[in-house]
Design an enzyme around this catalytic site. Structure first.
Site, PDB file in Angstrom:
ATOM      1  N   ALA A  67       0.826  -1.203   0.000  1.00 20.63           N
ATOM      2  CA  ALA A  67       0.000   0.000   0.000  1.00 20.63           C
ATOM      3  C   ALA A  67       0.866   1.261   0.000  1.00 20.63           C
ATOM      4  CB  ALA A  67      -0.936  -0.004   1.215  1.00 20.63           C
ATOM      5  N   GLU A  68       1.882   1.291   0.858  1.00 14.19           N
ATOM      6  CA  GLU A  68       2.727   2.491   0.916  1.00 14.19           C
ATOM      7  C   GLU A  68       3.564   2.653  -0.341  1.00 14.19           C
ATOM      8  OE1 GLU A  68       5.729   5.020   3.778  1.00 14.19           O
ATOM      9  OE2 GLU A  68       4.588   3.355   4.629  1.00 14.19           O
ATOM     10  N   THR A  69       3.967   1.551  -0.946  1.00 15.39           N
ATOM     11  CA  THR A  69       4.709   1.641  -2.210  1.00 15.39           C
ATOM     12  C   THR A  69       3.852   2.297  -3.277  1.00 15.39           C
ATOM     13  OG1 THR A  69       6.074  -0.280  -1.687  1.00 15.39           O
ATOM     14  CG2 THR A  69       5.860   0.294  -4.016  1.00 15.39           C
TER      15      THR A  69
END
Length: 158
Positions: A67-69
């Site tokens: 998700a953060e990527t």
């Protein structure tokens, strides 16, 4: 390639920049960027020995990293990267069902808010059957890239 009409991306060539963004945790986890739409960025990640927990299903931390990527890449492509960089400031995730070993999970990130100093992204991760397995929200700080520090040779030239 990004649709030019109503596109959020800083540059119409944003999709071409994705090929140059590699390395780090995303590469270690097998994350691939699959599509850049006018308002969202999409990718996939395998559920394999790199991304599972001891019980043999997708590790929640791998979902959060995925998700953060996606959010970070999206945030990077929204700003003028010659002046600004983005960094994760906060992330949360609701794990709704397990990702199954041997399958892929698919993520889509879209901005909730794009501001001058921060961005908020919503990320949905689904399994191969299209069922939502993780819902995440990520806040990114938008930081001006500092100029390089002066060196002794710079001061002598003045």
């Amino acid at each position: 390639m990004a649709d030019r009409q109503d596109s959020i991306w800083f540059s119409p060539e944003a999709a071409g920049h994705l090929a140059t963004i590699s390395g780090g945790l995303g590469e270690q986890l097998g994350i691939e960027i699959t599509e850049l739409k006018a308002q969202s960025i999409h990718g996939r990640m395998p559920v394999d020995e790199r991304t599972i927990q001891p019980a043999g299903v997708l590790h929640g931390g791998a979902s959060v990293a995925f998700a953060e990527t996606l959010a970070s890449l999206g945030g990077h492509l929204v700003v003028d990267s010659s002046i600004y960089q983005v960094m994760g400031q906060e992330i949360n995730a609701n794990h709704l069902r397990p990702g199954i070993r041997g399958e892929w999970v698919y993520g889509a990130a879209s901005p909730v808010m794009i501001g001058r100093r921060s961005q908020v992204w919503s990320i949905e991760i689904s399994n191969e059957q299209g069922k939502l397995i993780c819902l995440s929200r990520c806040t990114l700080a938008v930081i001006e890239i500092p100029s390089r520090p002066l060196t002794a040779s710079d001061t002598r030239a003045q």
